[in-house]
Design a protein around this motif. Structure first.
Motif, PDB file in Angstrom:
ATOM      1  N   MET A  68       0.826  -1.218   0.000  1.00 58.58           N
ATOM      2  CA  MET A  68       0.000   0.000   0.000  1.00 58.58           C
ATOM      3  C   MET A  68       0.855   1.261   0.000  1.00 58.58           C
ATOM      4  O   MET A  68       0.536   2.239  -0.689  1.00 58.58           O
ATOM      5  CB  MET A  68      -0.918   0.007   1.226  1.00 58.58           C
ATOM      6  N   ALA A  69       1.941   1.255   0.774  1.00 59.77           N
ATOM      7  CA  ALA A  69       2.765   2.459   0.891  1.00 59.77           C
ATOM      8  C   ALA A  69       3.444   2.794  -0.432  1.00 59.77           C
ATOM      9  O   ALA A  69       3.588   3.973  -0.778  1.00 59.77           O
ATOM     10  CB  ALA A  69       3.808   2.272   1.991  1.00 59.77           C
ATOM     11  N   ILE A  70       3.872   1.761  -1.185  1.00 58.54           N
ATOM     12  CA  ILE A  70       4.509   2.013  -2.483  1.00 58.54           C
ATOM     13  C   ILE A  70       3.540   2.728  -3.420  1.00 58.54           C
ATOM     14  O   ILE A  70       3.911   3.689  -4.112  1.00 58.54           O
ATOM     15  CB  ILE A  70       4.988   0.693  -3.116  1.00 58.54           C
ATOM     16  N   PHE A  71       2.269   2.298  -3.433  1.00 59.77           N
ATOM     17  CA  PHE A  71       1.287   2.974  -4.289  1.00 59.77           C
ATOM     18  C   PHE A  71       0.981   4.382  -3.791  1.00 59.77           C
ATOM     19  O   PHE A  71       0.986   5.342  -4.566  1.00 59.77           O
ATOM     20  CB  PHE A  71      -0.024   2.182  -4.371  1.00 59.77           C
ATOM     21  N   SER A  72       0.671   4.517  -2.484  1.00 60.85           N
ATOM     22  CA  SER A  72       0.134   5.803  -2.002  1.00 60.85           C
ATOM     23  C   SER A  72       1.159   6.922  -2.061  1.00 60.85           C
ATOM     24  O   SER A  72       0.792   8.099  -1.960  1.00 60.85           O
ATOM     25  CB  SER A  72      -0.426   5.666  -0.579  1.00 60.85           C
ATOM     26  N   GLY A  73       2.441   6.585  -2.277  1.00 61.60           N
ATOM     27  CA  GLY A  73       3.426   7.640  -2.511  1.00 61.60           C
ATOM     28  C   GLY A  73       3.146   8.418  -3.776  1.00 61.60           C
ATOM     29  O   GLY A  73       3.641   9.540  -3.962  1.00 61.60           O
ATOM     30  N   ASP A  74       2.310   7.833  -4.684  1.00 62.90           N
ATOM     31  CA  ASP A  74       1.935   8.528  -5.923  1.00 62.90           C
ATOM     32  C   ASP A  74       1.008   9.711  -5.655  1.00 62.90           C
ATOM     33  O   ASP A  74       0.950  10.648  -6.459  1.00 62.90           O
ATOM     34  CB  ASP A  74       1.209   7.572  -6.883  1.00 62.90           C
ATOM     35  N   ILE A  75       0.271   9.667  -4.538  1.00 64.97           N
ATOM     36  CA  ILE A  75      -0.771  10.687  -4.304  1.00 64.97           C
ATOM     37  C   ILE A  75      -0.171  12.078  -4.131  1.00 64.97           C
ATOM     38  O   ILE A  75      -0.529  13.004  -4.881  1.00 64.97           O
ATOM     39  CB  ILE A  75      -1.662  10.285  -3.102  1.00 64.97           C
ATOM     40  N   PRO A  76       0.754  12.315  -3.160  1.00 69.98           N
ATOM     41  CA  PRO A  76       1.337  13.667  -3.067  1.00 69.98           C
ATOM     42  C   PRO A  76       2.204  14.003  -4.281  1.00 69.98           C
ATOM     43  O   PRO A  76       2.367  15.183  -4.610  1.00 69.98           O
ATOM     44  CB  PRO A  76       2.174  13.605  -1.778  1.00 69.98           C
ATOM     45  N   GLY A  77       2.748  12.969  -4.960  1.00 65.57           N
ATOM     46  CA  GLY A  77       3.522  13.239  -6.173  1.00 65.57           C
ATOM     47  C   GLY A  77       2.660  13.856  -7.253  1.00 65.57           C
ATOM     48  O   GLY A  77       3.075  14.809  -7.923  1.00 65.57           O
ATOM     49  N   ALA A  78       1.444  13.331  -7.417  1.00 62.37           N
ATOM     50  CA  ALA A  78       0.535  13.848  -8.440  1.00 62.37           C
ATOM     51  C   ALA A  78      -0.085  15.176  -8.029  1.00 62.37           C
ATOM     52  O   ALA A  78      -0.316  16.048  -8.876  1.00 62.37           O
ATOM     53  CB  ALA A  78      -0.564  12.829  -8.724  1.00 62.37           C
ATOM     54  N   LEU A  79      -0.365  15.364  -6.750  1.00 59.72           N
ATOM     55  CA  LEU A  79      -1.099  16.555  -6.302  1.00 59.72           C
ATOM     56  C   LEU A  79      -0.190  17.711  -5.884  1.00 59.72           C
ATOM     57  O   LEU A  79      -0.577  18.875  -5.995  1.00 59.72           O
ATOM     58  CB  LEU A  79      -2.013  16.180  -5.131  1.00 59.72           C
ATOM     59  N   LEU A  80       1.027  17.384  -5.389  1.00 61.87           N
ATOM     60  CA  LEU A  80       1.909  18.426  -4.865  1.00 61.87           C
ATOM     61  C   LEU A  80       3.271  18.479  -5.559  1.00 61.87           C
ATOM     62  O   LEU A  80       4.080  19.342  -5.247  1.00 61.87           O
ATOM     63  CB  LEU A  80       2.153  18.207  -3.363  1.00 61.87           C
ATOM     64  N   ARG A  81       3.536  17.495  -6.436  1.00 60.15           N
ATOM     65  CA  ARG A  81       4.859  17.321  -7.045  1.00 60.15           C
ATOM     66  C   ARG A  81       5.913  16.962  -5.995  1.00 60.15           C
ATOM     67  O   ARG A  81       7.100  17.240  -6.155  1.00 60.15           O
ATOM     68  CB  ARG A  81       5.283  18.593  -7.798  1.00 60.15           C
ATOM     69  N   ILE A  82       5.472  16.354  -4.904  1.00 61.44           N
ATOM     70  CA  ILE A  82       6.378  15.895  -3.850  1.00 61.44           C
ATOM     71  C   ILE A  82       6.129  14.396  -3.672  1.00 61.44           C
ATOM     72  O   ILE A  82       5.097  14.005  -3.113  1.00 61.44           O
ATOM     73  CB  ILE A  82       6.126  16.627  -2.505  1.00 61.44           C
ATOM     74  N   PRO A  83       7.007  13.532  -4.156  1.00 60.63           N
ATOM     75  CA  PRO A  83       6.760  12.086  -4.036  1.00 60.63           C
ATOM     76  C   PRO A  83       6.688  11.645  -2.585  1.00 60.63           C
ATOM     77  O   PRO A  83       7.513  12.047  -1.765  1.00 60.63           O
ATOM     78  CB  PRO A  83       7.952  11.451  -4.753  1.00 60.63           C
ATOM     79  N   GLY A  84       5.688  10.818  -2.274  1.00 57.48           N
ATOM     80  CA  GLY A  84       5.548  10.334  -0.903  1.00 57.48           C
ATOM     81  C   GLY A  84       6.601   9.307  -0.551  1.00 57.48           C
ATOM     82  O   GLY A  84       7.027   9.208   0.600  1.00 57.48           O
ATOM     83  N   THR A  85       7.041   8.507  -1.535  1.00 58.87           N
ATOM     84  CA  THR A  85       8.078   7.496  -1.327  1.00 58.87           C
ATOM     85  C   THR A  85       9.108   7.608  -2.451  1.00 58.87           C
ATOM     86  O   THR A  85       8.795   8.146  -3.517  1.00 58.87           O
ATOM     87  CB  THR A  85       7.482   6.071  -1.346  1.00 58.87           C
ATOM     88  N   PRO A  86      10.342   7.105  -2.239  1.00 56.92           N
ATOM     89  CA  PRO A  86      11.351   7.171  -3.307  1.00 56.92           C
ATOM     90  C   PRO A  86      10.906   6.492  -4.605  1.00 56.92           C
ATOM     91  O   PRO A  86      11.296   6.910  -5.688  1.00 56.92           O
ATOM     92  CB  PRO A  86      12.554   6.446  -2.695  1.00 56.92           C
TER      93      PRO A  86
END
Length: 503
Positions: A68-86
């Motif tokens: 789950m954590a690998i996927f959800s890192g996409d959320i702030p990446g798409a919305l804020l341009r700040i990746p949630g995970t490497p």
């Protein structure tokens, strides 16, 4: 096989496993969506909790949270341009460009859908590759295990994104840490400095929690707070995903294959898989000029790749105790703690537990779709949580968990010390993954080497006499010499070019 499958279903059908998996899924989604907190850190923080769970429930939490954590890192990446995970950093700019074009739903939907598909592909690879490899591994002697462990360490230095020299230095530091204590073939105290707490050596789990969780907190507190997320209502998240699957089916398949291959390599992990797949997608695309402008093709391939690598990383972990990535390194510690010692016999003596792990991976990736959609819709509220509130809670969990593992303060000191070490290493470009691999595998390398020398009466020749051992030796020595050959080539090539020009 049918009997084993029924037993596996019985193992995962208990309320403890169901609740643990659901709770870990939600936890992994939340941690992964917070910028700066990695999937590895989410997994490391779960270790103290697994201490109180049954073996299958403990593994269920690791499987669910990491996926789950690998996927959800996409959320702030798409919305804020700040990746949630490497792992999300490879395509964060692309996803953010899609959001700016008004395609946030398509970008995030692709993240959910292709991550789930990639995760299931990774599980299939685990199911297909592990049993036949286990049959082969049953014939391995200590000579083969030594070369295999050494090859794993060398691969970790080859795939490191930093300098190979720094990766090797990090690996040697990990091997040095694994030498501490009296748990060595000679039973001689090493590097204990008269401290009785060091006689038992440095446990891998507190070290992992330190370098991944505490060091991450230190980095997060020294970086500026991300900008607040603008409030918006999302449309249909999954609209158009089947069309993308048909349109980019080859890219999805290629991403799955690349993720599976990279996942098996020790020390590589989901972030390496995502970067490689995104680069390949751009290289072989019919429309490379669209990359960077909000083109979904790269998201499809990289998203499928990073989650495929999670499950395939368990192949060397379960078979040989060699972690495919940092998450698998933590999982190995939990497996040992719960009596499920990695090795080929695990597939014969505890086959139902292995099938239970396969089923948990499949369930976690199916759960990812509804829970991921829900997470996207509540992301605005999660991302409002200030770091000044989250980070102290994480530090408290690290301290309490490290104390609970050994019931003494030495565990807390170990976590703090490795937190500082991890922070300093990352700040200076030394990969902590290489050090972690050294800590986890150091004992295995030494024991296999010493036992082999005893069996061969001090002779080196038997290390190369068996065919499989000779092949593994050639690969390990080649991996060791490769950075040197690359360095020599870079030095020699300009001289040759200059000489040719002067003529």
């Amino acid at each position: 096989m049918l009997k084993t499958l029924i037993e596996a279903f019985a193992l995962i059908s208990t309320w403890e496993v169901i609740i643990a998996m659901f709770a870990a899924s939600v936890y992994g989604l939340v941690i992964g969506s917070l910028p700066g907190l990695s999937a590895t850190m989410a997994t490391a923080l779960l270790v103290p909790v697994t201490f109180y769970l049954s073996p299958i429930a403990a593994i269920a939490t690791i499987v669910a949270a990491s996926s789950m954590a690998i996927f959800s890192g996409d959320i702030p990446g798409a919305l804020l341009r700040i990746p949630g995970t490497p792992a999300s950093a490879a395509y964060a700019d692309e996803a953010y460009a899609m959001t700016r074009k008004g395609q946030a739903e398509l970008a995030l939907g692709a993240g959910v859908w292709f991550s789930a598909v990639g995760g299931i592909a990774g599980v299939l690879s685990l199911m297909i590759l592990a049993p036949p490899l286990a049959e082969i591994a049953l014939s391995f002697s200590t000579f083969e295990y030594f070369w295999l462990a050494l090859l794993g360490l060398m691969c970790a230095t080859l795939v490191a994104r930093s300098s190979p020299v720094k990766a090797i230095a990090g690996m040697f530091l990990g091997l040095l840490v694994s030498c501490i204590g009296i748990e060595n073939p000679g039973g001689v105290p090493r590097f204990t400095f008269g401290l009785t707490d060091l006689f038992g050596g440095i446990e891998p789990i507190p070290a992992l929690v330190g370098v991944f969780a505490v060091a991450q907190v230190m980095r997060a507190m020294l970086t500026p707070e991300p900008p607040p997320l603008p409030r918006r209502k999302f449309g249909s998240i999954m609209a158009g995903q089947w069309r993308l699957t048909k349109l980019y089916h080859w890219q999805m398949t290629r991403g799955n294959i690349v993720g599976i291959i990279i996942g098996v390599l020790p020390g590589a992990g989901a972030d390496m898989a995502a970067w490689v797949s995104y680069a390949m997608s751009k290289r072989f695309s019919k429309e490379p000029e669209k990359f960077g402008t909000g083109h979904v093709e790269g998201l499809v391939e990289a998203g499928a790749s990073n989650n495929a690598s999670i499950a395939s990383g368990w192949v060397p972990s379960l078979l040989f105790g060699i972690p495919g990535d940092t998450i698998a390194a933590i999982a190995i510690g939990v497996l040992y703690m719960k009596g499920l010692n990695p090795g080929p016999t695990l597939f014969t003596e505890k086959a139902s537990s292995m099938y239970a792990i396969y089923l948990m991976f499949i369930i976690a990736n199916i759960l990812m779709i509804p829970l991921g959609i829900a997470m996207i819709r509540v992301a605005a509220y999660i991302l409002l949580a200030p770091r000044s509130t989250i980070m102290p809670i994480i530090m408290l969990c690290c301290a309490v968990g490290s104390f609970a593992i050994g019931n003494n303060m030495f565990g807390v000191v170990t976590v703090a010390a490795f937190g500082v070490i991890g922070y300093v290493m990352e700040a200076n470009g030394y990969p902590v993954a290489a050090m972690v691999l050294g800590i986890v595998m150091g004992t295995m390398v030494e024991q296999a080497f010493v036992t082999s020398l005893i069996k061969s009466d001090g002779s080196i020749l038997p290390f190369f006499e068996r065919p499989v051992a000779a092949i593994l030796a050639a690969m390990a020595i080649g991996a060791l010499l490769w950075p040197v050959m690359v360095w020599v080539w870079r030095k020699v090539k300009p001289v040759q070019t200059a000489a040719a020009t002067s003529r």
